[in-house]
Enzyme design. Structure first.
Site, mmCIF file in Angstrom:
data_model
loop_
_atom_site.group_PDB
_atom_site.id
_atom_site.type_symbol
_atom_site.label_atom_id
_atom_site.label_comp_id
_atom_site.label_asym_id
_atom_site.label_seq_id
_atom_site.Cartn_x
_atom_site.Cartn_y
_atom_site.Cartn_z
ATOM 1 N N GLU A 173 51.639 92.768 47.034
ATOM 2 C CA GLU A 173 51.858 94.106 47.619
ATOM 3 C C GLU A 173 50.561 94.813 48.042
ATOM 4 O OE1 GLU A 173 54.878 92.535 46.509
ATOM 5 O OE2 GLU A 173 55.661 94.423 47.245
ATOM 6 N N TYR A 175 47.762 95.171 46.176
ATOM 7 C CA TYR A 175 46.991 95.784 45.083
ATOM 8 C C TYR A 175 45.705 94.987 44.832
ATOM 9 C CZ TYR A 175 51.050 98.766 44.117
ATOM 10 O OH TYR A 175 52.062 99.691 44.199
ATOM 11 N N ARG A 223 52.806 87.700 39.956
ATOM 12 C CA ARG A 223 53.519 88.106 41.185
ATOM 13 C C ARG A 223 52.619 87.759 42.356
ATOM 14 N NH1 ARG A 223 56.887 93.135 42.300
ATOM 15 N NH2 ARG A 223 57.866 92.542 44.261
ATOM 16 N N HIS A 261 51.761 97.231 50.925
ATOM 17 C CA HIS A 261 52.317 98.576 51.131
ATOM 18 C C HIS A 261 51.906 99.153 52.481
ATOM 19 C CE1 HIS A 261 54.307 98.821 47.388
ATOM 20 N NE2 HIS A 261 53.223 98.805 46.653
ATOM 21 N N ALA A 263 51.638 97.418 55.235
ATOM 22 C CA ALA A 263 52.193 96.620 56.334
ATOM 23 C C ALA A 263 53.204 97.448 57.121
ATOM 24 C CB ALA A 263 52.864 95.372 55.778
ATOM 25 N N ALA A 319 65.532 94.666 41.570
ATOM 26 C CA ALA A 319 65.049 95.870 40.895
ATOM 27 C C ALA A 319 66.039 97.011 41.128
ATOM 28 C CB ALA A 319 63.651 96.224 41.405
ATOM 29 N N GLN A 348 66.699 106.531 48.991
ATOM 30 C CA GLN A 348 66.692 108.004 48.964
ATOM 31 C C GLN A 348 66.431 108.608 47.597
ATOM 32 O OE1 GLN A 348 69.686 110.195 51.047
ATOM 33 N NE2 GLN A 348 69.823 108.678 52.651
ATOM 34 N N TRP A 583 59.254 105.962 58.982
ATOM 35 C CA TRP A 583 58.376 105.230 59.910
ATOM 36 C C TRP A 583 59.098 104.030 60.510
ATOM 37 C CZ3 TRP A 583 57.166 100.098 59.119
ATOM 38 C CH2 TRP A 583 57.401 99.581 57.844
HETATM 39 FE FE1 SF4 Z 1 69.431 101.393 45.948
HETATM 40 FE FE2 SF4 Z 1 69.547 103.711 47.316
HETATM 41 FE FE3 SF4 Z 1 70.131 103.600 44.701
HETATM 42 FE FE4 SF4 Z 1 67.612 103.299 45.529
HETATM 43 S S1 SF4 Z 1 68.864 105.145 45.751
HETATM 44 S S2 SF4 Z 1 68.656 102.080 43.997
HETATM 45 S S3 SF4 Z 1 67.918 102.136 47.374
HETATM 46 S S4 SF4 Z 1 71.255 102.629 46.374
#
Ligand code: SF4
Length: 625
Positions: A173, A175, A223, A261, A263, A319, A348, A583
């Site tokens: 990423e 770092y 990683r 990050h 990119a 994740a 979001q 972006w």
């Molecule tokens: Fe996934 Fe959106 Fe929940 Fe983040 S906010 S974990 S991107 S569903």
């Protein structure tokens, strides 16, 4: 947990790594939650991770903890987000203990951001400024590099002391370790740079020292960046040589990362096709014998990722899907994949919140990271609850209230659930939004919510309820522009719902999220390519890996019409869009030839054109729609 192994025979099979047995092939990838910075933060983290371990994930990797006091950059929270003293290690025991009690394993991610230090520019291989910081980095001296290697070893030793089963060394990423690996950021000609072998030395020295500090039975995950997605990133030969050297140095598992990050290629947003980069993991898997983990935009329990039979990887890392659903693995194992609350990759409530220095949560699962505030279990007194509006908020409220034993009626004016999601899911690249409606549609039935579709409620309809929750959302605004009633004017609802067809040229009034959605809808061209081909061409990703960083020249799409995107504000068009995805949306529309115009006053619309003033200059746009 009943294991429906036949559904996902590889994914749910155990994996032996050294002396540890992972009960399945699913890893919960590292994710910054911000919980550690809150009062009682480690207790909150413990509950958050314990729920995921109880849900069946084999191995959890924490968010990144700094290997020394400045490793995450200048921060008020260094005390909670770094691990360099025994006193700090003691705090983590509540987390590791909670995960172990649920039968899970947990590794601590060790992080040094290097030049990704916004406040000071940080330190790096060379004195170069990252596009993410206004300040240049300071080049590390030979002795300072030695100290940082010691810091990694100390952090790993402390992680073991804190009860972790292993560590993940963040080498992707963009770092610090990645900055040493790539010629773009490593211009040194000493022991630490000048050749690919020299650029690898920091990564290998860190692994060797961590192995010495922790012993043979400790899990070390590295990683590795499979695609830097930047000019002068690593070449494929360098990546495979690094992977082989890491294996020899004592790494137990190779996790993979895609894209620095900085990119300018989306790697985890909704418009990225599912598993868009797993081809790179499969390629790496052929070059090493240790288990390889695939990652990025995987949100579904597809068997192919679990290894064997031509699979892409030995394990899969997810994740955000574990923010969306703590019981992802349990549901897959019980043959109930359709009951998984799917991460829609919107960013979001997770990444965008993290960038705003707020604790993260999840748009489709607002309980995520609030586990200690919103306990589950039956309410003391069941009530009659009316929820008005079946958008995501109303759906979530109704199903949660029903789970607590309330008698819930959900009213929706439209003939289907979804609200604005019902529209958003029709935008090319937002198909994932369908999953949320699938999930809540099933949950409404499972939890016995009475659904009243096509009903616009009046106050009398709500008289018999103990509680009324209004989740009615928004009403589109009609601008008072002379001529707005013209036949050539359509609302976004008309366009997206197909009630009116757009002409060959379109001016979109308003450049907020919906304006951009309409722009994407109107400029999407059907071109016969697969989703993956289209994505790789549009963003310039080369699966042949001919050039460094995995880049190739992007192929701009030819949009089926000319679109203008207008806003009254004089700021950059689309400035108010979300930090992590705005972006991407601006770039996409520019690639499709959309002209973005700021500082617009709308004068009038007539049958021939739209008349506007832009920064004091009168203009006529002869658009069809
Ligand atoms: Fe996934 Fe959106 Fe929940 Fe983040 S906010 S974990 S991107 S569903």
């Amino acid at each position: 947990m009943t294991h429906a192994l036949s559904a996902y025979p590889h994914l749910l099979a155990p994996l032996q790594v050294g002396s540890l047995t992972l009960k399945n092939r699913i890893l919960m990838g590292s994710m910054h939650t911000g919980l550690e910075d809150l009062p009682g933060g480690f207790e909150r983290l413990a509950v958050f991770y314990a729920e995921r371990a109880r849900g069946g994930v084999a191995l959890i990797v924490t968010g990144g903890f700094g290997v020394n006091a400045s490793a995450l950059g200048v921060s008020d929270h260094a005390e909670h987000s770094t691990l360099c003293t025994e006193a700090q290690a003691v705090r983590h025991r509540v987390v590791t203990g909670a995960v172990h009690r649920e039968g899970g394993l947990i590794a601590l991610q060790m992080l040094h951001v290097g030049r990704y230090d916004y406040a000071s520019g940080g330190v790096s291989a060379s004195a170069l400024r990252s596009p993410l910081s206004p300040h240049p980095a300071r080049a590390l001296s030979h002795d300072e590099i030695g100290q940082i290697i010691d810091d990694y070893a100390r952090c790993a030793r402390l992680a073991r002391l804190a009860g972790y089963d292993g560590v993940e060394i963040m080498g992707s990423e963009g770092y610090l370790i990645n900055q040493f690996l790539a010629p773009q950021t490593n211009h040194r000609s000493d022991h630490w740079g000048g050749s690919a072998e020299a650029r690898r030395r920091l990564a290998l020295a860190v692994v060797q020292r961590v192995r010495e500090a922790t012993g043979a039975d400790f899990l070390i995950i590295f990683r590795i960046s499979l695609l830097d997605c930047v000019e002068q990133g690593s070449s494929w030969d360098e990546i495979t040589a690094l992977a082989q050297a890491l294996e020899e140095a004592g790494v137990s598992l190779l996790n993979t990362g895609i894209g620095w990050h900085e990119a300018r290629i989306p790697t985890i947003a909704t418009l990225v096709p599912r598993a868009a980069f797993s081809w790179a993991t499969r390629r790496l898997r052929e070059a090493v014998t240790l288990p390889v983990i695939t990652s990025n935009r995987i949100n579904w329990p597809v068997g192919a990722y679990g290894g064997g039979g031509g699979g892409y990887a030995d394990m899969v890392s997810m994740a955000r899907p574990f923010l969306a659903d703590a019981d992802f693995v349990r549901k897959a194992a019980e043959g109930r994949a359709l009951d998984i609350n799917t991460c829609i990759a919107c960013n979001q409530a997770c990444l965008d919140q993290a960038f705003a220095q707020q604790a993260v949560s999840c748009l489709v699962n607002p309980r995520a990271c609030r586990e200690t505030e919103w306990p589950t279990g039956s309410a003391r007194q069941p009530l009659r609850v009316a929820v008005v509006g079946a958008g995501p908020a109303g759906l979530s409220c109704a199903t949660e209230a029903a789970a607590r034993g309330h008698a819930v009626t959900l009213f929706e004016g439209a003939s289907q659930i979804g609200g604005q999601f019902e529209l958003a899911r029709r935008i090319p690249g937002k198909e994932e939004f369908d999953e949320t409606l699938r999930y809540f549609g099933r949950l409404l039935a499972q939890r016995g919510v009475t659904l009243r579709l096509g009903e616009r409620v009046a106050p009398d309809d709500l008289a018999g309820f103990d509680h009324v929750v209004l989740a009615t959302g928004i009403v589109p605004r009609q601008r008072p522009i002379p001529g707005i009633e013209s036949d050539k004017v359509a609302s976004y609802l008309d366009i997206i719902e197909g009630r009116k067809a757009a002409g060959r040229s379109v001016a979109i009034i308003g450049a907020g999220g919906i304006g951009f959605d309409v722009g994407e809808f109107l400029t999407h061209a059907a071109d016969g390519k697969t989703e993956a081909e289209r994505f790789n061409d549009e963003w310039g990703i080369d699966p042949e890996y001919a050039a460094r960083g995995g880049l190739k020249a992007p192929v701009d799409e030819v949009a089926p019409r000319q679109v203008y995107l207008l806003q009254r504000k004089s700021s950059k068009v689309g400035d108010g869009l979300a930090k992590t995805t705005g972006w991407i949306r601006r770039t996409l529309l520019k690639k499709r030839g959309v002209q973005m115009i700021a500082g617009v006053t709308y004068e009038r619309i007539d049958d021939a054109a739209q008349h506007i003033t832009v920064n004091g200059e009168a203009k006529t746009q002869a658009v069809d729609t």
